[in-house]
Design a protein around this motif. Structure first.
Motif, PDB file in Angstrom:
ATOM      1  N   GLU A 122      -3.535  -5.119  15.467  1.00 19.04           N
ATOM      2  CA  GLU A 122      -3.004  -3.782  15.706  1.00 19.04           C
ATOM      3  C   GLU A 122      -3.802  -3.007  16.746  1.00 19.04           C
ATOM      4  O   GLU A 122      -3.253  -2.159  17.437  1.00 19.04           O
ATOM      5  N   GLU A 175      -0.454 -14.076   4.088  1.00 16.21           N
ATOM      6  CA  GLU A 175      -1.260 -13.498   5.150  1.00 16.21           C
ATOM      7  C   GLU A 175      -2.729 -13.828   4.911  1.00 16.21           C
ATOM      8  O   GLU A 175      -3.219 -13.744   3.791  1.00 16.21           O
ATOM      9  N   ILE A 192     -10.870  -0.060   7.190  1.00 18.42           N
ATOM     10  CA  ILE A 192     -10.270   1.253   6.981  1.00 18.42           C
ATOM     11  C   ILE A 192     -10.861   2.175   8.027  1.00 18.42           C
ATOM     12  O   ILE A 192     -12.091   2.313   8.124  1.00 18.42           O
ATOM     13  N   TYR A 224      -8.911  -2.977  -4.293  1.00 14.67           N
ATOM     14  CA  TYR A 224      -9.651  -4.185  -3.972  1.00 14.67           C
ATOM     15  C   TYR A 224     -10.450  -4.656  -5.178  1.00 14.67           C
ATOM     16  O   TYR A 224     -10.817  -3.862  -6.043  1.00 14.67           O
ATOM     17  N   GLU A 284      -9.482  -6.869   7.495  1.00 13.85           N
ATOM     18  CA  GLU A 284      -8.952  -5.520   7.427  1.00 13.85           C
ATOM     19  C   GLU A 284     -10.105  -4.541   7.352  1.00 13.85           C
ATOM     20  O   GLU A 284     -11.115  -4.809   6.708  1.00 13.85           O
ATOM     21  N   MET A 321     -15.355  -5.857  12.053  1.00 15.41           N
ATOM     22  CA  MET A 321     -14.529  -6.782  11.285  1.00 15.41           C
ATOM     23  C   MET A 321     -15.140  -8.164  11.444  1.00 15.41           C
ATOM     24  O   MET A 321     -15.484  -8.580  12.559  1.00 15.41           O
ATOM     25  N   TYR A 325     -10.401  -5.046  17.665  1.00 11.44           N
ATOM     26  CA  TYR A 325     -10.458  -6.284  16.882  1.00 11.44           C
ATOM     27  C   TYR A 325      -9.347  -7.185  17.404  1.00 11.44           C
ATOM     28  O   TYR A 325      -8.262  -6.708  17.722  1.00 11.44           O
ATOM     29  N   TYR A 367       0.808  -1.224   0.000  1.00 14.92           N
ATOM     30  CA  TYR A 367       0.000   0.000   0.000  1.00 14.92           C
ATOM     31  C   TYR A 367       0.839   1.271   0.000  1.00 14.92           C
ATOM     32  O   TYR A 367       0.343   2.339   0.328  1.00 14.92           O
TER      33      TYR A 367
END
Length: 176
Positions: free
Chosen positions: A145, A87, A93, A12, A91, A106, A150, A6
């Motif tokens: 993260e 991975e 945004i 996408y 995800e 999520m 989440y 990114y």
């Protein structure tokens, strides 16, 4: 797919140039159905991405038979011959403008600890080795993260192979 983490690219679905859709029976960019229900009926899909060295493309396949399409290997900087990192996950945004975290869910919107029937999951994770054989992925590292927004729980079992549960509600009292 994104070709440089990114940094300057990223998109996408069919917004990415280069994917060649070959299926007459599976459409992309549409909602999947049926969908699982919270602590009710659960529905799964099986997806595979694999390199065809003869055609020099990365195929996307649904189930055992339905080839959806492919990405030419020339689209990717680091996927010329093989992948060095794989991975799986979810995800979102976070584009909330009010200084708070987004309310975007999520997965099912439920945390990983709820497991079967509550959280979203990937199971029977496998990779293709140099001899073109499906094998377990080996050591799995998990990353969340924003674990108060989440999270993820991984494991291994005879029934589900390598798996992980993931998800969360987004903004909540512990994730302002």
């Amino acid at each position: 797919m994104f070709r440089d983490g990114y940094q300057t690219t990223g998109c996408y679905n069919l917004d990415c140039p280069g994917f060649v859709h070959t299926s007459n029976s599976i459409a992309l960019d549409v909602a999947l159905s049926p969908v699982s229900t919270y602590h009710g009926a659960q529905h799964e899909i099986i997806l595979q991405i694999f390199k065809d060295p003869k055609q020099n493309v990365w195929w996307l396949q649904h189930g055992n038979d339905d080839v959806i399409g492919y990405w030419p290997a020339s689209l990717f900087t680091d996927l010329a011959d093989s992948a060095s990192l794989i991975e799986w996950g979810g995800e979102i945004i976070n584009n909330a403008q009010d200084g708070q975290h987004t309310t975007t869910q999520m997965g099912s919107g439920h945390f990983a600890e709820e497991q079967a029937g509550g959280a979203s999951y990937f199971k029977n994770l496998q990779v293709v080795d140099q001899s073109n054989t499906l094998v377990p992925p080996g050591d799995i590292t998990t990353v969340a993260e924003k674990p108060n927004c989440y999270n993820i729980v991984s494991g291994k079992s005879d029934d589900a192979g390598d798996y992980f549960y993931f998800g969360g509600p987004g903004r909540n009292p512990n994730c302002p």
